[in-house]
Design a protein around this motif. Structure first.
Motif, PDB file in Angstrom:
ATOM      1  N   PHE A  26       0.786  -1.694   0.287  1.00  0.00           N
ATOM      2  CA  PHE A  26      -0.085  -0.422   0.406  1.00  0.00           C
ATOM      3  C   PHE A  26       0.631   1.313   0.100  1.00  0.00           C
ATOM      4  O   PHE A  26       1.587   1.532   1.279  1.00  0.00           O
ATOM      5  CB  PHE A  26      -0.878   0.187   1.159  1.00  0.00           C
ATOM      6  CG  PHE A  26      -2.235   0.618   1.074  1.00  0.00           C
ATOM      7  CD1 PHE A  26      -2.774   0.224   0.226  1.00  0.00           C
ATOM      8  CD2 PHE A  26      -2.743   1.801   1.526  1.00  0.00           C
ATOM      9  CE1 PHE A  26      -4.676   0.590   0.449  1.00  0.00           C
ATOM     10  CE2 PHE A  26      -3.388   2.974   1.747  1.00  0.00           C
ATOM     11  CZ  PHE A  26      -4.229   2.093   0.712  1.00  0.00           C
ATOM     12  N   THR A  27       1.008   2.046  -1.546  1.00  0.00           N
ATOM     13  CA  THR A  27       2.348   3.095  -1.184  1.00  0.00           C
ATOM     14  C   THR A  27       4.136   2.886  -1.242  1.00  0.00           C
ATOM     15  O   THR A  27       4.580   2.550  -2.235  1.00  0.00           O
ATOM     16  CB  THR A  27       1.843   4.101  -0.458  1.00  0.00           C
ATOM     17  OG1 THR A  27       0.195   4.482  -0.754  1.00  0.00           O
ATOM     18  CG2 THR A  27       2.619   5.219  -0.963  1.00  0.00           C
ATOM     19  N   PRO A  77      -1.533   7.783  -7.608  1.00  0.00           N
ATOM     20  CA  PRO A  77      -1.711   9.021  -6.129  1.00  0.00           C
ATOM     21  C   PRO A  77      -0.803   9.882  -5.477  1.00  0.00           C
ATOM     22  O   PRO A  77       0.134  10.606  -6.106  1.00  0.00           O
ATOM     23  CB  PRO A  77      -1.278   8.144  -4.388  1.00  0.00           C
ATOM     24  CG  PRO A  77      -0.622   6.719  -5.233  1.00  0.00           C
ATOM     25  CD  PRO A  77      -1.047   7.425  -7.034  1.00  0.00           C
ATOM     26  N   GLY A  78      -1.796  11.362  -5.803  1.00  0.00           N
ATOM     27  CA  GLY A  78      -1.767  13.062  -5.804  1.00  0.00           C
ATOM     28  C   GLY A  78      -0.584  13.351  -6.903  1.00  0.00           C
ATOM     29  O   GLY A  78      -0.266  14.745  -7.309  1.00  0.00           O
ATOM     30  N   ILE A 179       4.395   1.476   6.415  1.00  0.00           N
ATOM     31  CA  ILE A 179       3.342   0.894   6.940  1.00  0.00           C
ATOM     32  C   ILE A 179       3.267  -0.485   6.093  1.00  0.00           C
ATOM     33  O   ILE A 179       3.673  -0.500   5.286  1.00  0.00           O
ATOM     34  CB  ILE A 179       2.965   1.886   5.700  1.00  0.00           C
ATOM     35  CG1 ILE A 179       3.075   3.243   6.042  1.00  0.00           C
ATOM     36  CG2 ILE A 179       1.369   1.389   4.743  1.00  0.00           C
ATOM     37  CD1 ILE A 179       2.754   4.141   4.966  1.00  0.00           C
ATOM     38  N   TYR A 232       8.680   2.318  -2.211  1.00  0.00           N
ATOM     39  CA  TYR A 232       9.818   2.998  -1.226  1.00  0.00           C
ATOM     40  C   TYR A 232       9.936   1.652  -0.447  1.00  0.00           C
ATOM     41  O   TYR A 232       8.849   0.992  -0.412  1.00  0.00           O
ATOM     42  CB  TYR A 232       9.910   4.036  -0.487  1.00  0.00           C
ATOM     43  CG  TYR A 232       8.546   4.036   0.769  1.00  0.00           C
ATOM     44  CD1 TYR A 232       7.427   4.362   0.281  1.00  0.00           C
ATOM     45  CD2 TYR A 232       9.261   4.698   2.156  1.00  0.00           C
ATOM     46  CE1 TYR A 232       6.711   4.720   1.428  1.00  0.00           C
ATOM     47  CE2 TYR A 232       8.391   4.601   2.806  1.00  0.00           C
ATOM     48  CZ  TYR A 232       6.856   4.615   2.689  1.00  0.00           C
ATOM     49  OH  TYR A 232       5.774   5.159   3.527  1.00  0.00           O
ATOM     50  N   ARG A 239      10.496   7.577  -1.621  1.00  0.00           N
ATOM     51  CA  ARG A 239       9.796   7.083  -2.328  1.00  0.00           C
ATOM     52  C   ARG A 239      10.134   7.890  -3.262  1.00  0.00           C
ATOM     53  O   ARG A 239      10.518   9.030  -3.258  1.00  0.00           O
ATOM     54  CB  ARG A 239       8.196   7.487  -1.686  1.00  0.00           C
ATOM     55  CG  ARG A 239       7.229   7.079  -3.038  1.00  0.00           C
ATOM     56  CD  ARG A 239       5.890   7.359  -2.083  1.00  0.00           C
ATOM     57  NE  ARG A 239       4.828   7.267  -3.136  1.00  0.00           N
ATOM     58  CZ  ARG A 239       4.016   7.824  -3.726  1.00  0.00           C
ATOM     59  NH1 ARG A 239       4.390   9.170  -4.231  1.00  0.00           N
ATOM     60  NH2 ARG A 239       3.014   7.244  -4.466  1.00  0.00           N
TER      61      ARG A 239
ATOM     62  N   SER B  57       1.688  11.091  -1.603  1.00  0.00           N
ATOM     63  CA  SER B  57       0.615   9.702  -2.070  1.00  0.00           C
ATOM     64  C   SER B  57       0.437   9.551   0.090  1.00  0.00           C
ATOM     65  O   SER B  57       0.732  10.808   0.778  1.00  0.00           O
ATOM     66  CB  SER B  57       1.944   9.154  -1.831  1.00  0.00           C
ATOM     67  OG  SER B  57       1.675   8.556  -0.986  1.00  0.00           O
ATOM     68  N   ILE B  58      -0.679   8.881   0.357  1.00  0.00           N
ATOM     69  CA  ILE B  58      -0.779   8.810   1.094  1.00  0.00           C
ATOM     70  C   ILE B  58       0.283   7.753   2.425  1.00  0.00           C
ATOM     71  O   ILE B  58      -0.112   7.863   3.275  1.00  0.00           O
ATOM     72  CB  ILE B  58      -3.047   8.437   1.153  1.00  0.00           C
ATOM     73  CG1 ILE B  58      -2.612   7.524   0.240  1.00  0.00           C
ATOM     74  CG2 ILE B  58      -3.443   9.528   1.196  1.00  0.00           C
ATOM     75  CD1 ILE B  58      -1.971   5.598   0.457  1.00  0.00           C
ATOM     76  N   GLY B  59       0.234   6.832   1.846  1.00  0.00           N
ATOM     77  CA  GLY B  59       1.304   7.081   2.650  1.00  0.00           C
ATOM     78  C   GLY B  59       3.283   6.900   1.835  1.00  0.00           C
ATOM     79  O   GLY B  59       4.188   6.322   2.157  1.00  0.00           O
ATOM     80  N   ASP B  60       3.581   8.306   1.585  1.00  0.00           N
ATOM     81  CA  ASP B  60       4.744   8.741   2.119  1.00  0.00           C
ATOM     82  C   ASP B  60       5.682   8.398   3.430  1.00  0.00           C
ATOM     83  O   ASP B  60       5.021   8.537   5.024  1.00  0.00           O
ATOM     84  CB  ASP B  60       4.158  10.555   1.908  1.00  0.00           C
ATOM     85  CG  ASP B  60       4.387  11.058   0.491  1.00  0.00           C
ATOM     86  OD1 ASP B  60       4.076  10.532  -0.240  1.00  0.00           O
ATOM     87  OD2 ASP B  60       4.867  12.227   0.064  1.00  0.00           O
TER      88      ASP B  60
END
Lengths: 270, 242
Positions: A26-27, A77-78, A179, A232, A239, B57-60
């Protein structure tokens, strides 16, 4: 016990054309290098499962590896759109793409049910939304105790689940931290599983908030340093937000995309 | 103005579920102004993140490094969001209708869309389960529409009784903040009513930018202009970069 193999051997032996493959992260800790290897081996007709398709799915779709996508949020994302995903859905290029679409909570619970060996999971959601009508893997269910109307989502059990982690030891026990998203559930839902890792170490000393997955729950471990870039790996590299922004222009145009893939993925050794 | 107006809606110590973009900007702004103890939750699993700059991003990485706790995605949705533990949820969308239902899935037909948008993500459950929902959306006839192409998230469905009928636990949208003004649901009918216009915006402009016959509050107010302190805070946030 997990077998420690090379990434190319792992993809060759664990993934067949037509399989359902989950690639989670997740990211953070997205298994990008496994995606590249799938593309290099020109796997076909895959059903890809990912909450947030991200660049990894955009590339696999654009390279014609994917016939169906099970997902819950398909954007960069973003930044904006995933242009290869959009081109496949809107124009059928390079192949028509079937979709099975959920909310994050819904697809999360499909993995939870799959990992639990249950046929479905129960949740409060979907009612009144368009997904309730268009998604066949969501159905009404009534609480046997109160009668409350809820929603069931069908379990998902991928043929292969792939995740990326920071480290493994020599026995194939895997450790990830930061995460940790849906990775544990995705891995446990898979009939086979592959974990790519930044490095193999002698001992997995504890890290705050870490998740350790014992070797006997994993089919194969492959070393792949930098295997998450441009995502990352906490403690290893950051990232690459600039690349996520740059991907918008690379992926927008079919020719530019194919050229980039040729130079950066197809011609690269795994 | 949108970020400042949204930041003002947040109170100190509230638990706030935020996505990237305008919501993230508004919440980080509130934390630098009147709500230093605002608890920011990103759906990646970072609880109580305290980023020094706006994440892309929401996971930076910085969200994880500064969080009080990092939990898994099943925990975020099943243990935190679903039982109604979150005070405020922020949502954006491509389209909104008069009952504050939102579309972030497709423009056109679902099976053959003109534009394929990213999709639901966490939005449907945020809309359903947060105690209050704040919506941020730029206002135009294309975004404020009579009928959505697709209902991604439920505001009030087709009227005042639908949230109860669908078993949605939260109160639903309490305000819609746009670049032109602010709309709030009528307490009885739940239809969105224009209650505020931003400074130097004409009511006609708001009406023209709405694809339905927009109702105007009897006592239409002008949004307080940004203060010096608010403007300084937003400039420093933007200067810190993404």
């Amino acid at each position: 016990m997990a077998e420690i193999v090379s990434l190319s051997e792992a993809i060759e032996s664990l993934l067949n054309d037509g399989d359902i493959v989950a690639l989670e992260g997740f990211t953070h800790l997205i298994p990008m290098s496994a995606g590249y290897e799938i593309i290099r081996q020109a796997k076909k007709n895959l059903t890809v499962v990912r909450l947030t398709p991200d660049l990894i799915s955009d590339q696999m779709i654009g390279m014609g590896c994917v016939s169906k996508l099970i997902f819950s949020w398909g954007g960069n994302p973003g930044v904006g759109s995933l242009h290869r995903l959009r081109d496949a859905i809107e124009n059928g290029w390079p192949l028509p793409l079937e979709i099975d679409e959920h909310s994050h909570a819904g697809l999360t619970n499909r993995f939870v049910a799959g990992a639990s060996g249950l046929p479905f999971a129960v949740m409060r959601g979907y009612r009144g939304t368009g997904l309730d009508e268009v998604t066949p893997t969501v159905a009404p269910i009534f609480c046997p105790f109160t009668g409350e109307e809820l929603r069931a989502v069908a379990a998902i059990n991928p043929d292969l689940s792939v995740i990326h982690a920071q480290r493994a030891d020599r026995k194939g026990n895997v450790q990830l931290w930061g995460i940790t998203g849906i990775q544990k559930e995705a891995l446990l839902a898979g009939n086979r599983s592959l974990v790519t890792v930044e490095e193999i170490v002698d001992e997995l000393d504890p890290r705050p908030g870490d998740v350790v997955i014992p070797s006997w729950l994993i089919t194969a471990v492959a070393v792949s340093p930098g295997g998450s870039r441009p995502s990352y790996a906490a403690g290893y590299y950051q990232r690459d937000n600039d690349f996520y922004i740059a991907w918008d222009a690379i992926s927008r145009d079919r020719e530019t995309f194919m050229k980039w893939m040729g130079e950066n993925v197809l011609s690269a050794a795994s | 103005m949108m970020s400042i107006a949204a930041a003002r809606q947040l109170k100190d110590n509230q638990i706030c579920f935020i996505g990237i973009g305008l919501p993230s900007k508004a919440a980080n702004l509130a934390r630098r102004l009147h709500a230093p103890e605002l608890v920011m939750i990103y759906e990646s699993g970072t609880l109580g993140a305290k980023p020094s700059k706006l994440p892309l991003s929401i996971g930076d990485g910085e969200l994880a490094e500064t969080a009080d706790s990092i939990v898994s995605v099943p925990e975020i949705f099943n243990y935190l969001l679903q039982p109604g533990r979150i005070d405020v949820g922020f949502l954006g969308a491509a389209q909104i209708d008069r009952y504050a239902n939102l579309n972030s899935t497709v423009i056109g037909d679902y099976r053959k869309p003109t534009v394929r948008l990213p999709g639901a993500g966490g939005a449907p459950e945020i809309a359903g389960a947060c105690k209050r929902v704040i919506i941020m959306l730029r206002q135009s006839p294309k975004s404020f529409v009579e009928k959505l192409s697709f209902v991604t998230s439920v505001g009030f469905g087709s009227g005042p009784s639908d949230r109860d009928a669908f078993g949605l636990k939260g109160a639903g949208p309490v305000i819609v903040i746009t670049d032109l003004g602010m709309l709030e649901p009528d307490p009885v009918t739940k239809e969105l009513i224009l209650t505020h216009i931003h400074p130097n915006i004409e009511v006609e402009k708001v009406i023209e930018s709405t694809g339905w016959n927009l109702k105007i509050a009897n006592q239409l107010r002008v949004t307080e202009p940004p203060t010096k302190r608010e403007l300084e805070a937003i400039r420093s946030l933007v200067a810190a970069g993404a």
